[in-house]
Design a protein around this motif. Structure first.
Motif, PDB file in Angstrom:
ATOM      1  N   UNK A  22       0.830  -1.205   0.000  1.00 28.39           N
ATOM      2  CA  UNK A  22       0.000   0.000   0.000  1.00 28.39           C
ATOM      3  C   UNK A  22       0.865   1.256   0.000  1.00 28.39           C
ATOM      4  N   UNK A  23       1.839   1.302   0.882  1.00 27.63           N
ATOM      5  CA  UNK A  23       2.711   2.479   0.953  1.00 27.63           C
ATOM      6  C   UNK A  23       3.575   2.585  -0.296  1.00 27.63           C
ATOM      7  N   UNK A  24       4.128   1.469  -0.742  1.00 30.41           N
ATOM      8  CA  UNK A  24       4.981   1.489  -1.933  1.00 30.41           C
ATOM      9  C   UNK A  24       4.241   1.930  -3.172  1.00 30.41           C
ATOM     10  N   UNK A  25       3.041   1.416  -3.377  1.00 30.62           N
ATOM     11  CA  UNK A  25       2.274   1.819  -4.555  1.00 30.62           C
ATOM     12  C   UNK A  25       1.839   3.275  -4.474  1.00 30.62           C
ATOM     13  N   UNK A  26       1.535   3.767  -3.274  1.00 26.87           N
ATOM     14  CA  UNK A  26       1.187   5.185  -3.135  1.00 26.87           C
ATOM     15  C   UNK A  26       2.377   6.070  -3.503  1.00 26.87           C
ATOM     16  N   UNK A  27       3.550   5.683  -3.080  1.00 24.02           N
ATOM     17  CA  UNK A  27       4.755   6.448  -3.436  1.00 24.02           C
ATOM     18  C   UNK A  27       5.009   6.375  -4.933  1.00 24.02           C
ATOM     19  N   UNK A  28       4.857   5.198  -5.512  1.00 21.90           N
ATOM     20  CA  UNK A  28       5.084   5.042  -6.955  1.00 21.90           C
ATOM     21  C   UNK A  28       4.096   5.868  -7.760  1.00 21.90           C
ATOM     22  N   UNK A  29       2.830   5.882  -7.353  1.00 22.60           N
ATOM     23  CA  UNK A  29       1.827   6.672  -8.070  1.00 22.60           C
ATOM     24  C   UNK A  29       2.141   8.157  -7.976  1.00 22.60           C
ATOM     25  N   UNK A  30       2.553   8.614  -6.805  1.00 18.39           N
ATOM     26  CA  UNK A  30       2.882  10.043  -6.676  1.00 18.39           C
ATOM     27  C   UNK A  30       4.128  10.403  -7.484  1.00 18.39           C
ATOM     28  N   UNK A  53       4.313  12.986 -10.764  1.00 15.64           N
ATOM     29  CA  UNK A  53       5.245  14.118 -10.794  1.00 15.64           C
ATOM     30  C   UNK A  53       6.247  14.011 -11.938  1.00 15.64           C
ATOM     31  N   UNK A  54       6.745  12.805 -12.213  1.00 11.37           N
ATOM     32  CA  UNK A  54       7.824  12.622 -13.187  1.00 11.37           C
ATOM     33  C   UNK A  54       7.389  11.980 -14.501  1.00 11.37           C
ATOM     34  N   UNK A  55       6.298  11.213 -14.480  1.00  9.81           N
ATOM     35  CA  UNK A  55       5.851  10.539 -15.691  1.00  9.81           C
ATOM     36  C   UNK A  55       6.537   9.215 -15.951  1.00  9.81           C
ATOM     37  N   UNK A  56       7.280   8.713 -14.983  1.00  8.08           N
ATOM     38  CA  UNK A  56       7.974   7.435 -15.147  1.00  8.08           C
ATOM     39  C   UNK A  56       8.095   6.753 -13.785  1.00  8.08           C
ATOM     40  N   UNK A  70      16.958  11.630  -9.187  1.00  8.53           N
ATOM     41  CA  UNK A  70      16.764  13.040  -9.500  1.00  8.53           C
ATOM     42  C   UNK A  70      15.922  13.742  -8.436  1.00  8.53           C
ATOM     43  N   UNK A  71      15.279  12.991  -7.572  1.00  5.73           N
ATOM     44  CA  UNK A  71      14.440  13.597  -6.541  1.00  5.73           C
ATOM     45  C   UNK A  71      15.267  14.228  -5.420  1.00  5.73           C
TER      46      UNK A  71
END
Length: 99
Positions: free
Chosen positions: A73-81, A85-88, A96-97
């Motif tokens: 749940x946490x990992x997918x939320x981070x990946x979606x955000x 923001x980046x498109x990838x 780069x973050x």
């Protein structure tokens, strides 16, 4: 069937999961590799409990599944955000973050 075969299966599953985490550049595939490694650990816990004739292995496997669900749940939320923001979802571009 001997428990050693289940342990060997867990070793193979863990190796597959580790190779996916180390070789793939997609964050989603890396999460899938971690899930395969956690499944291998669950298999070892359950077989250990069966060898010792108690339910401790099943209890540990249940806790690992709870932690894995929270991790997804946490990992997918981070990946979606990050994707928004980046498109990838490439792990190479996550460095780069820092800037």
């Amino acid at each position: 069937m001997s428990p050693i075969w289940y342990v060997l299966l867990a070793i193979v599953l863990f190796a597959i999961g580790a190779s996916v985490v180390l070789t793939r550049r997609s964050a989603v595939l890396s999460l899938m590799g971690v899930e395969i490694m956690l499944s291998a650990a669950n298999l070892v816990f359950i077989i250990g409990g069966r060898i010792h004739a108690n339910a401790n292995g099943q209890v540990l496997a249940f806790f690992v599944m709870v932690v894995a669900a929270a991790e997804v749940v946490v990992g997918l939320a981070i990946i979606v955000s990050i994707f928004r923001a980046r498109g990838t979802t490439s792990l190479d571009e996550l460095s780069l973050l820092k800037n």
